[in-house]
Scaffold this motif. Structure first.
Motif, mmCIF file in Angstrom:
data_model
loop_
_atom_site.group_PDB
_atom_site.id
_atom_site.type_symbol
_atom_site.label_atom_id
_atom_site.label_comp_id
_atom_site.label_asym_id
_atom_site.label_seq_id
_atom_site.Cartn_x
_atom_site.Cartn_y
_atom_site.Cartn_z
ATOM 1 N N ILE A 188 -6.101 2.849 3.721
ATOM 2 C CA ILE A 188 -5.680 1.456 3.520
ATOM 3 C C ILE A 188 -6.856 0.593 3.096
ATOM 4 O O ILE A 188 -6.758 -0.188 2.133
ATOM 5 C CB ILE A 188 -5.034 0.904 4.811
ATOM 6 N N ILE A 189 -7.981 0.728 3.777
ATOM 7 C CA ILE A 189 -9.162 -0.085 3.450
ATOM 8 C C ILE A 189 -9.639 0.211 2.032
ATOM 9 O O ILE A 189 -9.941 -0.701 1.250
ATOM 10 C CB ILE A 189 -10.300 0.159 4.458
ATOM 11 N N GLU A 190 -9.678 1.498 1.663
ATOM 12 C CA GLU A 190 -10.118 1.859 0.313
ATOM 13 C C GLU A 190 -9.130 1.364 -0.741
ATOM 14 O O GLU A 190 -9.528 0.919 -1.817
ATOM 15 C CB GLU A 190 -10.286 3.378 0.212
ATOM 16 N N ALA A 191 -7.844 1.442 -0.430
ATOM 17 C CA ALA A 191 -6.827 0.960 -1.379
ATOM 18 C C ALA A 191 -6.969 -0.544 -1.593
ATOM 19 O O ALA A 191 -6.842 -1.044 -2.716
ATOM 20 C CB ALA A 191 -5.438 1.305 -0.870
ATOM 21 N N LEU A 192 -7.252 -1.279 -0.523
ATOM 22 C CA LEU A 192 -7.406 -2.730 -0.635
ATOM 23 C C LEU A 192 -8.633 -3.103 -1.470
ATOM 24 O O LEU A 192 -8.635 -4.132 -2.148
ATOM 25 C CB LEU A 192 -7.518 -3.363 0.756
ATOM 26 N N ARG A 193 -9.664 -2.272 -1.419
ATOM 27 C CA ARG A 193 -10.890 -2.572 -2.179
ATOM 28 C C ARG A 193 -10.610 -2.678 -3.677
ATOM 29 O O ARG A 193 -11.241 -3.471 -4.380
ATOM 30 C CB ARG A 193 -11.952 -1.489 -1.949
ATOM 31 N N ILE A 212 0.847 -1.198 0.000
ATOM 32 C CA ILE A 212 0.000 0.000 0.000
ATOM 33 C C ILE A 212 0.877 1.241 0.000
ATOM 34 O O ILE A 212 1.740 1.412 0.868
ATOM 35 C CB ILE A 212 -0.955 0.003 1.220
ATOM 36 N N ASP A 213 0.648 2.114 -0.977
ATOM 37 C CA ASP A 213 1.587 3.217 -1.229
ATOM 38 C C ASP A 213 1.448 4.385 -0.264
ATOM 39 O O ASP A 213 2.028 5.439 -0.487
ATOM 40 C CB ASP A 213 1.440 3.713 -2.671
ATOM 41 N N ILE A 214 0.733 4.212 0.825
ATOM 42 C CA ILE A 214 0.693 5.252 1.855
ATOM 43 C C ILE A 214 2.015 5.304 2.623
ATOM 44 O O ILE A 214 2.384 6.312 3.207
ATOM 45 C CB ILE A 214 -0.484 4.998 2.830
ATOM 46 N N PHE A 215 2.770 4.185 2.579
ATOM 47 C CA PHE A 215 4.056 4.129 3.267
ATOM 48 C C PHE A 215 5.168 4.704 2.379
ATOM 49 O O PHE A 215 5.246 4.384 1.198
ATOM 50 C CB PHE A 215 4.406 2.683 3.646
ATOM 51 N N LEU A 216 6.009 5.539 2.963
ATOM 52 C CA LEU A 216 7.164 6.097 2.252
ATOM 53 C C LEU A 216 8.340 5.149 2.475
ATOM 54 O O LEU A 216 9.146 5.314 3.395
ATOM 55 C CB LEU A 216 7.475 7.504 2.773
ATOM 56 N N TRP A 217 8.450 4.133 1.622
ATOM 57 C CA TRP A 217 9.419 3.065 1.854
ATOM 58 C C TRP A 217 10.859 3.572 1.846
ATOM 59 O O TRP A 217 11.713 3.004 2.519
ATOM 60 C CB TRP A 217 9.224 1.954 0.807
ATOM 61 N N ASP A 218 11.134 4.624 1.086
ATOM 62 C CA ASP A 218 12.513 5.119 1.040
ATOM 63 C C ASP A 218 12.917 5.819 2.338
ATOM 64 O O ASP A 218 14.101 6.063 2.576
ATOM 65 C CB ASP A 218 12.699 6.063 -0.151
ATOM 66 N N ARG A 219 11.934 6.135 3.176
ATOM 67 C CA ARG A 219 12.246 6.796 4.445
ATOM 68 C C ARG A 219 12.342 5.821 5.617
ATOM 69 O O ARG A 219 12.851 6.156 6.674
ATOM 70 C CB ARG A 219 11.169 7.838 4.777
#
Length: 899
Positions: A504-509, A441-448
């Protein structure tokens, strides 16, 4: 008086005639496309050629009185054109990095820098940094809304005024459009927008259309001013999946590519190489466009041909060094061997505990993994379940899926919004869903994310709940707040957390990968049975009901497990379809006398005809989401430890440094314990007395090779130095150019010579990492006695032969070469695999372990004939359990060449 009289005649008496004549004779430039050069194999067989085809073009060629009239007219003509093209089964070229996904929603087809650059182009920003936070985080849906709006292409309204029913009827526009139709219309408008300052030049909207489409467009030209049919050429590839990784494919130039090639004669309609040799040889293959001037009337019909002002030029033909027949036979040999490995290791079970075995060769594949993969690895089309032509079984499954998904989302929402349990206390399926959230889920800033932080380590080890991890991520600023749906400038921690949970819930939908995970769980819980999975294969035409097996299966003569085994045996279901271990491999064949590459195979491959010209987006989606990675060139890009194929270098190091002589004898008791931890020989009982360096290679004795490394590291005070031993091993690996790329004209990964653990490094472990082409170059140098070439795939350009370059000449005493050559020859004889082979071969096998829960990689390098080597080969079967299948592949490749 004469001047006034003449002006009166021109402007008053004949003024209307002159205006009409001017309107009917507008001068235009027609682009005359240069023909792309062909690609042939070394024997002159076509690998990539041009074929005549029809294309639909569109030009914004009319002047309008008002902006509203222009928008209505353009959108109406384009919509009419799209409807005609789709009516006869053809499709519109998509110039946007957006598609209608499998879930029926708009989604991006790109990511990272390329996607950011696309957004900057959409919003008219010179640099990505100029995008504001909302624009940078815009979703595909928001981009479509923006392009449809009054700010851009005015699809439904203009200047705040919705189009009236009368206007829509006059211009042939519907009140609403299906998602795909709207995407197609916006794609055409965007292509026109990209060449605003050359508006009279046509853009190509559809390529390789049928004769029915061409006829329909011509018949309706009077209603679609600016639409035309042009003769074009399409790229056709031979050799199938076997050659795709070498040839690559062509496609319409992107905006980024157009900017890079500014001033080189490219236009928005240009076709360029996108990958492989098509991309590498772009400047050579690309023809030069010409120009023709014509006068046209107000419906775009030519009234006067003013002639060609610039002649088009053809690109150069290229002859590759590969032999297409050898290439295909090598590909087939890899596929057959990998399928056989699957057949040997698939068991009729639901699961298998890989952690319970001590030897990777004991790992087995439960057949339920096969059923799951067929459903989630793009073999079965999940989007078809909701289509108009869905079978009753598909409809029943999708209804069951929707109920299960609603239940899963409810559980996840409850877990996040109420006090939750630690990760380790979660059910197995919930653990997978939670891992998915943190990794996809792209809400996380993985590079940080700081993996050394306590909050991350606690989550990774299962000691915290997902709720605690997300709250910690908010505190650490690892969350992209720009994606949250709020106008508030300041939010408290709890408010941010609630918004993150909602996101997150909306992204998973709408997440297709999440849907596939749920489908997989449904298979494992028998909500979708093995019989239903197989019936789906038949319903969707993946398998043929007339195959002779369907009736036996239906009547119970053949079990579902037996049906799957039978289909793998027949390669009707391929290793690539299942993407299990093993599912991939690579092989390279090199001419030892020239360094020319005769075959360079990456398995699995793909059908480049479906990606070239007008891309088949459904097919691209399928191959790009296939877990076996068909678009990844494993021959040039995949690195792994070389295993025992590295041992000749260690032997050479020992002989050259004087720590052994050809007749040095070493006793092998099955374990080398002069260092800690000890290292076992593959023969746990030991080889006993290994009488020579050649015998060490023949028996692939780890004890002997470790002893060499140990002696290389012995210092004057009789203590072992790991650093000194590494230095010697590195020296001779570099002597064979193992620190350099092979030189092949394809994207290639950087090799790595070991820099740790001298004892394991001596047998090809440590941190050694090489690609198959790099092993192929090294083997060719072993075979020919020290000439290390820069490998090449190019035989000649037109009629000009291209010679390979010598990277280095390796000078070694004859007794050193003799020891290595003899040892490799004895090894090949010792295997028994080459019994009855018409030539004498030499070789060395190897296995390379990455993780204990997956089978080892199997490798083989070799050359033949021994007395006067013609070819050298390198084979790698990824997760192939042992080296034996790779050696067997090697024999098949030798036979294919010499026959």
């Amino acid at each position: 008086m004469i001047l006034v009289g003449r002006l009166f005649q021109l402007q008053i008496v004949r003024g209307e005639d002159y205006v009409k004549n001017f309107n009917l004779k507008t001068k235009r430039e027609i682009l005359l496309k240069g023909t792309r050069g062909n690609i042939y194999d070394r024997n002159g067989k076509a690998l990539a050629r041009n074929q005549l085809a029809y294309s639909v073009t569109f030009a914004d060629a009319v002047e309008y009185d008002t902006v509203r009239e222009r928008q209505l007219s353009l959108n109406g003509k384009i919509y009419h054109m799209i409807s005609l093209i789709k009516k006869y089964g053809d499709s519109i070229e998509n110039s946007l990095k957006i598609e209608v996904g499998r879930n029926g929603e708009y989604q991006f087809t790109d990511r990272g820098f390329s996607l950011d650059r696309f957004k900057a182009d959409i919003y008219g920003k010179p640099e990505i940094e100029d995008l504001d936070e909302k624009q940078k985080n815009a979703t595909a849906e928001e981009i479509i809304e923006y392009l449809s709006s009054d700010e851009k292409f005015c699809v439904f309204s203009e200047n705040g005024m919705v189009y009236t029913k009368k206007e829509r009827k006059e211009y042939g526009l519907p009140k609403k459009m299906e998602k795909k139709a709207l995407l197609d219309l916006l794609s055409v408008r965007y292509s026109l927008f990209l060449q605003t300052y050359q508006k009279y030049l046509p853009i190509t909207t559809a390529r390789n259309v049928s004769q029915e489409t061409a006829a329909a467009v011509m018949e309706n030209q009077s209603e679609m001013e600016g639409v035309n049919i042009e003769e074009d050429s399409i790229r056709v590839y031979e050799g199938g999946e076997a050659c795709a990784s070498i040839l690559g494919y062509t496609g319409t130039i992107s905006t980024d590519e157009l900017k890079e090639k500014e001033g080189k004669g490219y236009s928005i309609n240009s076709i360029v190489g996108k990958s492989g040799m098509e991309q590498y040889l772009e400047d050579i293959l690309q023809g030069k466009d010409g120009k023709q001037e014509v006068f046209v009337d107000n419906v775009g019909r030519t009234t006067l041909d003013a002639g060609v002002v610039k002649e088009p030029q053809s690109g150069k033909d290229v002859y590759l060094s590969i032999d297409i027949e050898l290439q295909k036979k090598t590909y087939n040999a890899l596929e057959r061997k990998i399928a056989d490995l699957l057949l040997e290791n698939i068991i009729n079970a639901k699961s298998f505990d890989k952690t319970a075995v001590n030897d990777a060769t004991e790992i087995r594949i439960p057949v339920y993994d096969v059923y799951t993969s067929l459903l989630t690895n793009e073999v079965i089309d999940l989007s078809h379940f909701q289509g108009e032509e869905a079978s009753s079984l598909e409809k029943a499954i999708v209804q069951r899926f929707q109920e299960r998904k609603a239940e899963v989302l409810s559980r996840i929402g409850k877990e996040l919004k109420e006090p939750s349990s630690r990760y380790l206390e979660q059910p197995d399926d919930m653990k997978k869903y939670q891992r998915f959230i943190t990794q996809h889920i792209d809400i996380f800033l993985w590079d940080r994310i700081d993996i050394s932080a306590g909050i991350f380590a606690n989550w990774e080890n299962g000691g915290s709940s997902l709720s605690e991890y997300i709250q910690g991520a908010i505190h650490k600023e690892w969350i992209n707040l720009g994606k949250l749906d709020t106008d508030e400038t300041y939010l408290e921690q709890k408010e941010i957390y609630d918004l993150v949970v909602d996101y997150i819930i909306e992204a998973l939908r709408s997440d297709y990968d999440f849907d596939k995970m749920i489908y997989g769980q449904m298979v494992m819980s028998d909500e979708i049975t093995p019989e239903q999975v197989c019936m789906l294969l038949y319903d969707q035409g993946v398998l043929d009901k007339q195959d002779g097996d369907f009736e036996n299966w239906q009547q119970g003569v053949m079990s579902t497990y037996d049906l799957i085994i039978q289909k793998i045996q027949k390669l009707e279901l391929t290793p690539a379809d299942m993407a299990l271990d093993p599912c991939s491999g690579s092989a390279v064949v090199v001419d030892t006398k020239t360094g020319k590459v005769l075959a360079c195979v990456s398995y699995p491959g793909y059908d480049n005809n479906r990606l070239a010209n007008q891309m088949d987006h459904d097919y691209y989606f399928k191959v790009s989401n296939n877990k076996s990675l068909p678009l990844y060139n494993r021959a040039t890009q995949q690195l792994s430890a070389p295993g025992s194929t590295f041992k000749p270098i260690t032997v050479i190091a020992g002989l050259e440094e004087g720590v052994i002589v050809p007749a040095t004898e070493v006793f092998c008791d099955g374990v080398f314990d002069k260092v800690s931890p000890p290292l076992k020989c593959w023969n746990i009982m030991g080889h006993q007395s290994v009488t020579s360096a050649a015998s060490a290679l023949q028996n692939s004795c780890n004890d002997y090779l470790c002893e060499i490394s140990y002696r290389l590291g012995m210092m004057e005070n009789e203590t072992f130095s790991d650093e000194l031993a590494l230095e010697k091993i590195q020296k001779y690996a570099k002597l064979f150019d193992m620190d350099k790329k092979s030189g092949i004209e394809l994207p290639e990964s950087e090799p790595q010579i070991t820099d740790k653990y001298a004892i394991p490094s001596a047998i090809g472990q440590g941190t050694n990492n090489f690609s198959t082409v790099q092993l192929g170059r090294y083997t060719a140098a072993l075979a020919n006695g020290g000439t290390s070439y820069q490998l090449s795939l190019i035989e000649k350009l037109d009629d000009v032969r291209k010679d390979t370059k010598i990277e280095s000449e390796i000078k070694l005493p004859s007794q050193v070469w003799d020891s290595v050559h003899t040892g490799m020859e004895w090894y090949a004889q010792n295997t028994g695999i080459f019994d009855g082979f018409s030539r004498t071969a030499a070789g060395k096998s190897g296995t390379a372990q990455e993780v204990s829960t997956r089978p080892d990689h199997g490798l083989f390098v070799g050359y033949a004939p021994v007395l006067d080597p013609e070819i050298a080969i390198a084979v790698r079967i990824v997760n192939g359990y042992t080296a034996t299948p790779a050696v067997e592949c090697g024999r098949t490749i030798f036979e294919a060449y010499f026959q």
